[in-house]
Design a protein around this motif. Structure first.
Motif, PDB file in Angstrom:
ATOM      1  N   MET A   1     -20.947  53.195 -24.519  1.00  0.00           N
ATOM      2  CA  MET A   1     -19.623  54.447 -24.504  1.00  0.00           C
ATOM      3  C   MET A   1     -19.548  54.949 -22.900  1.00  0.00           C
ATOM      4  O   MET A   1     -20.716  55.506 -22.432  1.00  0.00           O
ATOM      5  N   GLY A   2     -18.419  55.015 -22.414  1.00  0.00           N
ATOM      6  CA  GLY A   2     -18.315  55.608 -20.868  1.00  0.00           C
ATOM      7  C   GLY A   2     -18.465  56.986 -20.804  1.00  0.00           C
ATOM      8  O   GLY A   2     -18.369  57.620 -21.657  1.00  0.00           O
ATOM      9  N   LYS A   3     -18.201  57.421 -19.549  1.00  0.00           N
ATOM     10  CA  LYS A   3     -18.471  58.840 -19.288  1.00  0.00           C
ATOM     11  C   LYS A   3     -17.036  59.192 -18.151  1.00  0.00           C
ATOM     12  O   LYS A   3     -16.952  58.388 -17.420  1.00  0.00           O
ATOM     13  N   ILE A   4     -16.625  60.387 -18.556  1.00  0.00           N
ATOM     14  CA  ILE A   4     -15.557  60.614 -17.833  1.00  0.00           C
ATOM     15  C   ILE A   4     -15.815  61.837 -16.765  1.00  0.00           C
ATOM     16  O   ILE A   4     -16.358  62.806 -17.183  1.00  0.00           O
ATOM     17  N   ILE A   5     -15.736  61.664 -15.559  1.00  0.00           N
ATOM     18  CA  ILE A   5     -16.305  62.634 -14.601  1.00  0.00           C
ATOM     19  C   ILE A   5     -15.069  62.985 -13.723  1.00  0.00           C
ATOM     20  O   ILE A   5     -14.385  62.227 -13.090  1.00  0.00           O
TER      21      ILE A   5
ATOM     22  N   ILE B   1     -26.273  57.591 -11.745  1.00  0.00           N
ATOM     23  CA  ILE B   1     -26.821  56.799 -12.869  1.00  0.00           C
ATOM     24  C   ILE B   1     -28.338  56.909 -13.404  1.00  0.00           C
ATOM     25  O   ILE B   1     -28.441  56.999 -14.731  1.00  0.00           O
ATOM     26  N   GLN B   2     -29.141  57.138 -12.470  1.00  0.00           N
ATOM     27  CA  GLN B   2     -30.520  57.573 -12.992  1.00  0.00           C
ATOM     28  C   GLN B   2     -30.542  58.859 -13.944  1.00  0.00           C
ATOM     29  O   GLN B   2     -30.914  58.841 -15.000  1.00  0.00           O
ATOM     30  N   LYS B   3     -29.792  59.896 -13.391  1.00  0.00           N
ATOM     31  CA  LYS B   3     -29.504  61.005 -13.954  1.00  0.00           C
ATOM     32  C   LYS B   3     -28.889  60.825 -15.491  1.00  0.00           C
ATOM     33  O   LYS B   3     -29.424  61.717 -16.589  1.00  0.00           O
ATOM     34  N   ASN B   4     -27.997  59.992 -15.476  1.00  0.00           N
ATOM     35  CA  ASN B   4     -27.174  59.585 -17.196  1.00  0.00           C
ATOM     36  C   ASN B   4     -28.050  58.840 -17.761  1.00  0.00           C
ATOM     37  O   ASN B   4     -27.946  58.941 -18.989  1.00  0.00           O
ATOM     38  N   ALA B   5     -29.123  57.943 -17.152  1.00  0.00           N
ATOM     39  CA  ALA B   5     -29.921  57.398 -17.975  1.00  0.00           C
ATOM     40  C   ALA B   5     -30.896  58.187 -18.609  1.00  0.00           C
ATOM     41  O   ALA B   5     -31.296  57.700 -19.734  1.00  0.00           O
ATOM     42  N   SER B   6     -31.292  59.226 -18.022  1.00  0.00           N
ATOM     43  CA  SER B   6     -32.314  59.835 -18.566  1.00  0.00           C
ATOM     44  C   SER B   6     -31.812  61.062 -19.488  1.00  0.00           C
ATOM     45  O   SER B   6     -32.572  61.645 -19.974  1.00  0.00           O
TER      46      SER B   6
END
Length: 256
Positions: free
Chosen positions: A1-5, A250-255
């Motif tokens: 599921m994607g993220k909208i920024i 990417i790292q922030k959203n992975a955690s």
């Protein structure tokens, strides 16, 4: 599921479009599937990726009007894994046309949310205002990234934008998060640049990205060639900065 920024700041000239284009391109290079939505009538993100704005027949205007399905508006770019929904000057009229519509703040959300199944990241380049277009982008988004230039008056208007985010959270989108504050146009030789970095970190350290985007001639040149900094000069400081930002994101959203 994607993220909208959404990339937003009502101040002009803070590096919004530069960030939208180059962050999107960097995420693509890092093998994420990315869609950039140009929600600024100036259409700089569109031309910045080599698309002739004059030839755009369908884009963000039709997305908001719901006259063409979102996936049919997508154009492939020369950048790896990066697609765009372009803008055209006709987007100027959309605010007037949406005023009388029911649920006018939700037009973009309705059109874009299904695309989260298709993309890892959807980046929205907002106009330099807090009008109905930006309101639509923030209502559709999971988070907002706020570029702040390392110059005098940098923090002026930030309070207003954060209050807007709060009221959108309260009324339209309780899921809206602050992705982070991004310091742009940093020049280590200038005392003022260093003061702004100190000031932002003093008040908003937890919200501020570690990556700082430095002033870079190649970064300024790239849009005139219709290329992201990654395509234009992969070895430049600007390219290094935006790849670092993409990795941090990417790292922030992975955690999370």
């Amino acid at each position: 599921m994607g993220k909208i920024i959404a990339i937003a700041n009502q101040k002009g000239g803070v590096g919004k479009t530069t960030t939208a284009v180059n962050l999107a391109a960097s995420l693509g290079v890092l093998e994420k599937k990315v869609l950039l939505i140009d929600a600024d009538p100036q259409a700089n993100a569109t031309s910045g990726l080599g698309i002739d704005v004059e030839t755009v027949e369908n884009g963000t205007y039709q997305l908001l009007e719901h006259t063409v399905p979102a996936l049919e508006l997508v154009i492939k770019t020369d950048s790896p894994n990066l697609d765009i929904i372009p803008a055209h000057i006709d987007l100027v009229a959309i605010e007037i046309e949406l005023v009388d519509k029911d649920q006018r703040e939700y037009m973009m959300r309705e059109a874009v949310v299904p695309l989260k199944e298709v993309y890892d990241y959807i980046i929205i380049d907002c106009a330099p205002s807090l009008g109905l277009l930006t309101l639509n982008a923030l209502t559709a988004s999971d988070s907002v990234l706020i570029p702040i230039q390392c110059e005098y008056f940098a923090l002026e208007g930030l309070g207003k934008l954060l209050n807007t985010v709060k009221s959108i959270q309260k009324i339209h989108n309780d899921q809206l998060d602050i992705e982070g504050l991004l310091l742009t146009m940093y020049d280590s030789r200038l005392r003022l640049s260093n003061q702004v970095v100190e000031e932002v970190n003093k008040h908003f350290k937890a919200l501020t990205f570690k990556t700082i985007i430095q002033r870079n001639v190649r970064l300024s040149e790239a849009p005139s060639y219709g290329e992201s900094i990654i395509n234009y000069d992969a070895a430049s400081k600007g390219s290094e900065n935006y790849l670092s930002l993409a990795n941090e994101l990417i790292q922030k959203n992975a955690s999370n």
